[in-house]
Design a protein around this motif. Structure first.
Motif, PDB file in Angstrom:
ATOM      1  N   ARG A 182     -35.760 -26.419 -19.489  1.00 54.98           N
ATOM      2  CA  ARG A 182     -34.655 -25.684 -20.106  1.00 54.98           C
ATOM      3  C   ARG A 182     -33.343 -25.819 -19.323  1.00 54.98           C
ATOM      4  NH1 ARG A 182     -35.802 -22.514 -24.264  1.00 54.98           N
ATOM      5  NH2 ARG A 182     -33.965 -21.216 -23.894  1.00 54.98           N
ATOM      6  N   ILE A 183     -33.147 -26.961 -18.657  1.00 53.31           N
ATOM      7  CA  ILE A 183     -31.876 -27.201 -17.969  1.00 53.31           C
ATOM      8  C   ILE A 183     -30.741 -27.175 -18.977  1.00 53.31           C
ATOM      9  CG2 ILE A 183     -30.500 -28.966 -16.788  1.00 53.31           C
ATOM     10  CD1 ILE A 183     -32.998 -29.763 -15.264  1.00 53.31           C
ATOM     11  N   TYR A 184     -31.048 -27.673 -20.185  1.00 56.56           N
ATOM     12  CA  TYR A 184     -30.011 -27.746 -21.198  1.00 56.56           C
ATOM     13  C   TYR A 184     -29.496 -26.352 -21.572  1.00 56.56           C
ATOM     14  CZ  TYR A 184     -34.208 -26.679 -23.848  1.00 56.56           C
ATOM     15  OH  TYR A 184     -35.364 -26.115 -24.280  1.00 56.56           O
ATOM     16  N   SER A 185     -30.314 -25.314 -21.332  1.00 48.62           N
ATOM     17  CA  SER A 185     -29.898 -23.963 -21.701  1.00 48.62           C
ATOM     18  C   SER A 185     -28.766 -23.448 -20.824  1.00 48.62           C
ATOM     19  CB  SER A 185     -31.083 -22.995 -21.646  1.00 48.62           C
ATOM     20  OG  SER A 185     -31.540 -22.863 -20.316  1.00 48.62           O
ATOM     21  N   SER A 186     -28.469 -24.172 -19.727  1.00 48.43           N
ATOM     22  CA  SER A 186     -27.326 -23.798 -18.896  1.00 48.43           C
ATOM     23  C   SER A 186     -26.026 -23.918 -19.671  1.00 48.43           C
ATOM     24  CB  SER A 186     -27.278 -24.680 -17.639  1.00 48.43           C
ATOM     25  OG  SER A 186     -28.410 -24.461 -16.826  1.00 48.43           O
ATOM     26  N   GLY A 187     -26.029 -24.785 -20.690  1.00 44.84           N
ATOM     27  CA  GLY A 187     -24.892 -24.824 -21.594  1.00 44.84           C
ATOM     28  C   GLY A 187     -24.144 -26.128 -21.659  1.00 44.84           C
ATOM     29  N   GLY A 194     -26.581 -31.372 -15.527  1.00 47.89           N
ATOM     30  CA  GLY A 194     -26.578 -30.128 -16.276  1.00 47.89           C
ATOM     31  C   GLY A 194     -25.881 -29.023 -15.507  1.00 47.89           C
ATOM     32  N   GLY A 195     -25.122 -28.209 -16.216  1.00 46.11           N
ATOM     33  CA  GLY A 195     -24.428 -27.100 -15.583  1.00 46.11           C
ATOM     34  C   GLY A 195     -24.030 -26.055 -16.592  1.00 46.11           C
ATOM     35  N   SER A 196     -23.280 -25.066 -16.133  1.00 51.67           N
ATOM     36  CA  SER A 196     -22.874 -23.969 -16.999  1.00 51.67           C
ATOM     37  C   SER A 196     -21.371 -23.887 -17.186  1.00 51.67           C
ATOM     38  CB  SER A 196     -23.401 -22.643 -16.457  1.00 51.67           C
ATOM     39  OG  SER A 196     -22.897 -22.420 -15.152  1.00 51.67           O
ATOM     40  N   GLU A 197     -20.622 -24.727 -16.473  1.00 53.09           N
ATOM     41  CA  GLU A 197     -19.169 -24.673 -16.590  1.00 53.09           C
ATOM     42  C   GLU A 197     -18.650 -25.880 -17.354  1.00 53.09           C
ATOM     43  OE1 GLU A 197     -18.496 -22.805 -12.168  1.00 53.09           O
ATOM     44  OE2 GLU A 197     -16.750 -23.432 -13.351  1.00 53.09           O
ATOM     45  N   TYR A 198     -17.677 -25.643 -18.213  1.00 52.35           N
ATOM     46  CA  TYR A 198     -17.044 -26.714 -18.976  1.00 52.35           C
ATOM     47  C   TYR A 198     -16.088 -27.421 -18.025  1.00 52.35           C
ATOM     48  CZ  TYR A 198     -14.905 -28.905 -23.103  1.00 52.35           C
ATOM     49  OH  TYR A 198     -14.464 -29.785 -24.046  1.00 52.35           O
ATOM     50  N   SER A 199     -16.620 -28.379 -17.281  1.00 54.10           N
ATOM     51  CA  SER A 199     -15.873 -28.959 -16.177  1.00 54.10           C
ATOM     52  C   SER A 199     -16.158 -30.441 -16.024  1.00 54.10           C
ATOM     53  CB  SER A 199     -16.242 -28.234 -14.883  1.00 54.10           C
ATOM     54  OG  SER A 199     -15.695 -28.881 -13.757  1.00 54.10           O
ATOM     55  N   SER A 200     -15.157 -31.176 -15.598  1.00 54.19           N
ATOM     56  CA  SER A 200     -15.328 -32.597 -15.311  1.00 54.19           C
ATOM     57  C   SER A 200     -15.609 -32.850 -13.828  1.00 54.19           C
ATOM     58  CB  SER A 200     -14.075 -33.370 -15.729  1.00 54.19           C
ATOM     59  OG  SER A 200     -12.948 -32.913 -15.011  1.00 54.19           O
ATOM     60  N   SER A 201     -15.722 -31.780 -13.049  1.00 52.08           N
ATOM     61  CA  SER A 201     -15.998 -31.942 -11.625  1.00 52.08           C
ATOM     62  C   SER A 201     -17.500 -31.954 -11.374  1.00 52.08           C
ATOM     63  CB  SER A 201     -15.387 -30.798 -10.827  1.00 52.08           C
ATOM     64  OG  SER A 201     -15.828 -30.851  -9.484  1.00 52.08           O
ATOM     65  N   PRO A 202     -17.988 -32.958 -10.667  1.00 50.68           N
ATOM     66  CA  PRO A 202     -19.430 -33.015 -10.389  1.00 50.68           C
ATOM     67  C   PRO A 202     -19.914 -31.831  -9.550  1.00 50.68           C
ATOM     68  CG  PRO A 202     -18.256 -34.700  -9.135  1.00 50.68           C
ATOM     69  CD  PRO A 202     -17.291 -34.129 -10.105  1.00 50.68           C
ATOM     70  N   THR A 203     -19.011 -31.166  -8.862  1.00 50.91           N
ATOM     71  CA  THR A 203     -19.430 -30.031  -8.028  1.00 50.91           C
ATOM     72  C   THR A 203     -19.884 -28.835  -8.855  1.00 50.91           C
ATOM     73  OG1 THR A 203     -17.174 -29.168  -7.900  1.00 50.91           O
ATOM     74  CG2 THR A 203     -17.860 -30.724  -6.181  1.00 50.91           C
TER      75      THR A 203
END
Length: 122
Positions: free
Chosen positions: A27-32, A98-107
């Motif tokens: 469920r990594i995709y559930s991070s958004g 996968g992450g939860s922020e709408y961001s182009s930064s890999p961090t």
């Protein structure tokens, strides 16, 4: 703890197409947010594209806009990167993240796959 597994890389000629796949488990995709990044030898990891898992909103790096398309199939828990009109400068190790922020930064992405190699050469 889930994982991301990329596939679909390979050796192609300039102008060819490739489709990369990323299978998400746990469920990594559930991070958004699911993103694609790439890293060429001697260069920093750079943003390629991202997609909001829920509504499908996308964002692209200027360098790939109009040539690459990111998509997801919820039922398969997969994210795809269709790459058309590939150029030698597109050659890199491509990572799914996968992450939860709408961001182009890999961090801002805590989850990463191992990468799949794309080589573009005549």
């Amino acid at each position: 703890q889930g994982q991301l597994v990329e596939s679909g890389g390979g050796l192609v000629q300039p102008g060819d197409s490739l489709r990369l796949s990323c299978a998400a488990s746990g469920r990594i995709y559930s991070s958004g947010i699911m993103g694609w990044f790439r890293q060429a030898p001697g260069r920093e990891r750079e943003f390629v594209a991202l997609i909001r898992w829920g509504v499908g909103t996308t964002l692209y790096a200027d360098s790939v806009k109009g040539r690459f398309t990111i998509s997801r199939i919820k039922a398969e828990n997969k994210v795809y990167l269709q790459m058309n009109d590939l150029k030698p400068e597109d050659a890199a190790l491509y990572y799914c993240a996968g992450g939860s922020e709408y961001s182009s930064s890999p961090t801002h992405y805590p989850y990463w796959g191992q990468g799949t190699q794309v080589t573009v050469s005549s």
